[in-house]
Write a protein that holds these residues in place. Structure first.
Motif, PDB file in Angstrom:
ATOM      1  N   ASN A   1      46.006  33.268  43.579  1.00 34.31           N
ATOM      2  CA  ASN A   1      46.851  32.597  42.585  1.00 34.31           C
ATOM      3  C   ASN A   1      46.186  31.333  42.050  1.00 34.31           C
ATOM      4  O   ASN A   1      46.838  30.308  41.827  1.00 34.31           O
ATOM      5  CB  ASN A   1      48.228  32.277  43.167  1.00 34.31           C
ATOM      6  CG  ASN A   1      48.979  33.536  43.576  1.00 34.31           C
ATOM      7  OD1 ASN A   1      48.787  34.601  42.998  1.00 34.31           O
ATOM      8  ND2 ASN A   1      49.829  33.413  44.579  1.00 34.31           N
TER       9      ASN A   1
ATOM     10  N   SER B   1      45.578  42.444  40.995  1.00 36.54           N
ATOM     11  CA  SER B   1      47.003  42.137  41.057  1.00 36.54           C
ATOM     12  C   SER B   1      47.584  42.854  42.269  1.00 36.54           C
ATOM     13  O   SER B   1      47.261  44.015  42.526  1.00 36.54           O
ATOM     14  CB  SER B   1      47.720  42.582  39.788  1.00 36.54           C
ATOM     15  OG  SER B   1      47.219  41.911  38.655  1.00 36.54           O
TER      16      SER B   1
ATOM     17  N   GLN C   1      38.951  41.009  40.274  1.00 40.73           N
ATOM     18  CA  GLN C   1      40.303  40.430  40.205  1.00 40.73           C
ATOM     19  C   GLN C   1      41.320  41.548  40.416  1.00 40.73           C
ATOM     20  O   GLN C   1      41.250  42.584  39.752  1.00 40.73           O
ATOM     21  CB  GLN C   1      40.558  39.723  38.890  1.00 40.73           C
ATOM     22  CG  GLN C   1      41.966  39.113  38.810  1.00 40.73           C
ATOM     23  CD  GLN C   1      42.141  38.180  37.641  1.00 40.73           C
ATOM     24  OE1 GLN C   1      41.358  37.236  37.477  1.00 40.73           O
ATOM     25  NE2 GLN C   1      43.147  38.423  36.828  1.00 40.73           N
TER      26      GLN C   1
ATOM     27  N   ARG D   1      41.251  36.755  43.125  1.00 46.61           N
ATOM     28  CA  ARG D   1      40.002  36.739  42.349  1.00 46.61           C
ATOM     29  C   ARG D   1      38.882  36.331  43.288  1.00 46.61           C
ATOM     30  O   ARG D   1      39.045  35.380  44.074  1.00 46.61           O
ATOM     31  CB  ARG D   1      40.133  35.765  41.181  1.00 46.61           C
ATOM     32  CG  ARG D   1      38.958  35.771  40.209  1.00 46.61           C
ATOM     33  CD  ARG D   1      39.315  35.029  38.929  1.00 46.61           C
ATOM     34  NE  ARG D   1      38.130  34.702  38.145  1.00 46.61           N
ATOM     35  CZ  ARG D   1      37.578  33.483  38.076  1.00 46.61           C
ATOM     36  NH1 ARG D   1      38.128  32.480  38.734  1.00 46.61           N
ATOM     37  NH2 ARG D   1      36.505  33.283  37.341  1.00 46.61           N
TER      38      ARG D   1
ATOM     39  N   THR E   1      47.812  37.231  42.677  1.00 42.34           N
ATOM     40  CA  THR E   1      46.548  37.610  42.051  1.00 42.34           C
ATOM     41  C   THR E   1      45.408  37.125  42.921  1.00 42.34           C
ATOM     42  O   THR E   1      45.386  35.958  43.335  1.00 42.34           O
ATOM     43  CB  THR E   1      46.422  37.005  40.641  1.00 42.34           C
ATOM     44  OG1 THR E   1      47.476  37.510  39.819  1.00 42.34           O
ATOM     45  CG2 THR E   1      45.086  37.366  40.016  1.00 42.34           C
TER      46      THR E   1
ATOM     47  N   ASN F   1      38.809  45.902  39.807  1.00 42.12           N
ATOM     48  CA  ASN F   1      39.948  45.233  39.178  1.00 42.12           C
ATOM     49  C   ASN F   1      41.218  46.077  39.235  1.00 42.12           C
ATOM     50  O   ASN F   1      42.193  45.782  38.550  1.00 42.12           O
ATOM     51  CB  ASN F   1      39.608  44.892  37.730  1.00 42.12           C
ATOM     52  CG  ASN F   1      38.358  44.028  37.628  1.00 42.12           C
ATOM     53  OD1 ASN F   1      38.185  43.076  38.369  1.00 42.12           O
ATOM     54  ND2 ASN F   1      37.463  44.387  36.720  1.00 42.12           N
TER      55      ASN F   1
ATOM     56  N   LYS G   1      44.658  47.594  41.026  1.00 38.92           N
ATOM     57  CA  LYS G   1      45.718  46.931  41.774  1.00 38.92           C
ATOM     58  C   LYS G   1      45.536  47.144  43.276  1.00 38.92           C
ATOM     59  O   LYS G   1      45.030  48.173  43.721  1.00 38.92           O
ATOM     60  CB  LYS G   1      47.083  47.463  41.341  1.00 38.92           C
ATOM     61  CG  LYS G   1      47.441  47.120  39.894  1.00 38.92           C
ATOM     62  CD  LYS G   1      48.745  47.763  39.486  1.00 38.92           C
ATOM     63  CE  LYS G   1      49.088  47.430  38.036  1.00 38.92           C
ATOM     64  NZ  LYS G   1      50.334  48.090  37.584  1.00 38.92           N
TER      65      LYS G   1
END
Length: 282
Positions: free
Chosen positions: A204, A276, A274, A264, A262, A109, A111
């Motif tokens: 997204n 970013s 997930q 996922r 984003t 998770n 970045k």
């Protein structure tokens, strides 16, 4: 078992997910999930442990990469028929092998950073295996006995660097943050058939990849055996095994990641990730 590594980057501790979904700190039993500590004997010690007597990790703990001190991060390209078609490339007759730098590995998770100069940063949901003991010249029939467990990899890729910069795929695969792995390392005894797992990826909130490991051209057992003919696989090595269709490069027109996106992704039985997407500064 579901094995995790939790804590700040570079300071992760080993943990096991208990029956209530809590992470139990097992650092008193094993110092880390790496190298020889991924052997069957080491994992058996964890199976016999009284998890309820061990400390619970803080609820807000960061999940790190599921394996530490990775020596080889090996990859298989074009291992799903539909993905080869969307890439306008022929179906391979033997596995296509390339490397990702181990320095690309991050937590599930963390970045994803778009590298400076990147124009075509893309996504790929993949099932990855972690080797549990040294394997050299092993048969396909015995290959899965050398696997400690299975996890998820997002094989983030910079397509311009991969394809348009002299044909060396590793260049487009190895930037920092391009190898999220986790959230769990699920031991091989818990996955009865690694060749029948649903997989998906959203960007997204919109589904872009849907697949199943049953449509691999080369099975995981074949890949482990095949690689072991050319090199000694060592405990802690990670092999990521290809992606189903739906990558940005294959869209019409192509679509690539940008800051603020984003991603996922998940695989049945192996959890979810997930990330970013952010721009690299400086």
């Amino acid at each position: 078992m579901k094995l995790v590594r939790f804590g700040a980057a570079g300071q992760e501790k080993p943990g096991v997910v208990d029956a209530d979904g809590k992470i139990r700190d097992v650092s008193a039993i094993v110092p880390d999930f790496s190298g020889e500590h991924l052997s069957d004997a080491s994992l058996d010690k964890l199976r016999k442990a009284d998890l309820a007597s061990l400390p619970v990790a803080p609820a807000d703990s960061r999940l790190g990469p599921v394996v530490g001190r990775v020596g080889n991060f090996l990859c298989i390209g074009l291992n799903y028929v539909d993905h080869a078609h969307e890439s306008n490339l022929p179906i391979p007759s033997e596995p296509i092998i390339f490397n990702k730098s181990p320095s690309s590995i991050t937590g599930p998770n963390d970045k994803v950073y778009i590298p400076i100069g990147s124009e075509k940063t893309d996504w790929e949901v993949e099932i990855a295996v972690v080797i549990g003991k040294d394997a050299y010249n092993v048969s396909e029939e015995s290959a899965l006995n050398y696997v400690a467990g299975y996890t998820i990899c997002n094989d983030v890729s910079e397509r311009a660097w991969q394809i348009e910069r002299g044909g060396q795929w590793t260049k487009g695969k190895s930037a920092p943050s391009f190898g999220p792995i986790g959230p769990w390392l699920v031991t091989r005894d818990e996955i009865s058939d690694p060749q029948n797992l649903d997989m998906w990826l959203d960007v997204n909130g919109a589904r872009v990849q849907t697949g199943n490991t049953s449509t691999m051209i080369f099975t995981i057992a074949h890949i482990v055996s095949y690689l072991s003919k050319f090199m000694k696989l060592e405990a802690g090595d990670v092999i990521t095994t290809g992606t189903p269709p739906g990558v940005g490069m294959g869209m019409k027109p192509p679509r690539y990641l940008k800051a603020g996106d984003t991603v996922r992704l998940g695989i049945a039985g192996l959890g979810e990730q997930q990330q970013s997407v952010v721009a690299t500064n400086g």
